[in-house]
Design an enzyme around this catalytic site. Sequence first.
Site, mmCIF file in Angstrom:
data_model
loop_
_atom_site.group_PDB
_atom_site.id
_atom_site.type_symbol
_atom_site.label_atom_id
_atom_site.label_comp_id
_atom_site.label_asym_id
_atom_site.label_seq_id
_atom_site.Cartn_x
_atom_site.Cartn_y
_atom_site.Cartn_z
ATOM 1 N N GLY A 1 -24.441 40.512 2.471
ATOM 2 C CA GLY A 1 -24.843 39.301 1.754
ATOM 3 C C GLY A 1 -26.232 38.868 2.183
ATOM 4 N N GLY A 2 -26.292 37.856 3.041
ATOM 5 C CA GLY A 2 -27.553 37.235 3.451
ATOM 6 C C GLY A 2 -28.652 38.212 3.822
ATOM 7 C CG HIS B 1 -17.271 38.378 -3.052
ATOM 8 N ND1 HIS B 1 -17.231 37.127 -2.481
ATOM 9 C CD2 HIS B 1 -18.044 39.147 -2.248
ATOM 10 C CE1 HIS B 1 -17.967 37.137 -1.375
ATOM 11 N NE2 HIS B 1 -18.474 38.359 -1.218
ATOM 12 C CG ASN C 1 -22.615 39.956 -3.240
ATOM 13 O OD1 ASN C 1 -23.232 39.554 -4.228
ATOM 14 N ND2 ASN C 1 -21.429 39.473 -2.883
ATOM 15 C CD1 TRP C 2 -29.274 41.174 -3.345
ATOM 16 C CD2 TRP C 2 -30.549 40.622 -5.105
ATOM 17 N NE1 TRP C 2 -30.319 42.054 -3.404
ATOM 18 C CE2 TRP C 2 -31.121 41.736 -4.470
ATOM 19 C CE3 TRP C 2 -31.175 40.098 -6.247
ATOM 20 C CZ2 TRP C 2 -32.296 42.344 -4.923
ATOM 21 C CZ3 TRP C 2 -32.341 40.695 -6.701
ATOM 22 C CH2 TRP C 2 -32.892 41.809 -6.039
ATOM 23 C CD GLU D 1 -17.412 41.350 1.362
ATOM 24 O OE1 GLU D 1 -18.563 41.551 1.769
ATOM 25 O OE2 GLU D 1 -17.150 40.655 0.369
#
Length: 249
Positions: free
Chosen positions: A233-234, A94, A9-10, A166
Amino acid sequence: MRKQIVAGNWKMNLDAAQSQELITALKSEKLSNAVQVAIATPFVHLASAVSQTKGSDIGVVAQNMHQAISGAFTGEISAPMLKSIGVNTTLLGHSERRAYFHETDTMLAEKVNTALENELEIIFCFGEELEQRKSGSHFDVVSSQLRNALFHLDTTQWKHIVLAYEPVWAIGTGETASPEQAQEMHAHIRDVLASQYDDSLAQSVSILYGGSVKPSNAKEIFAKPDVDGGLIGGASLNAADFAAIVNAF
Ligand code: 13P
């Protein structure tokens, strides 16, 4: 056998040139065939990501979509628009959408319906906040997030749903849920699915874990029996790190 999936997930990162560079780098990495790999790019990069990944095993996913299929919703993107550029999957729910853009369970149930009506696959995200974990209400919070947005679906519709647990306290914080905490929640999710539907559905849905997954911790998280992959993510912004996570299965 459940699908094993690692999705990046950018979020709101990378300009057009950086997006293309990252995809080029990712295509040159050796990625395990056993794992479905996808990237959720910002909307403006989706079309070029679709063409750049054509012929590769990397899927392209939207980060969100609107619940209406068209109309006066300035700045929004619809399911038919995504389909028209070759995007067949979207993230929904999200925690950043819930927290900063006021997405409620009711709105998410509508988005889920619209996505399915338009033949989009869904990676549905949910998870408790730190206070809820501290007060011990995390299992109930997760159960109600699932119930309110997804339990109106029938068994066949669940074939198009992947779940992504999450915990909000583990997102972007460097603090991961321990593999045991992830396993405990994923097992709980399967119990809730089994009591609402049946054991066969509960065992067939892929459940991803997300929250500070890195090359250094992916292996032990993915080794847990009810964890079927990750939403990253990161670490998905670096091709070598993302590839290492994919190959951690
Ligand atoms: P981080 O991996 O940066 O913690 O983000 C997780 C996430 O929110 C993926 O959707």
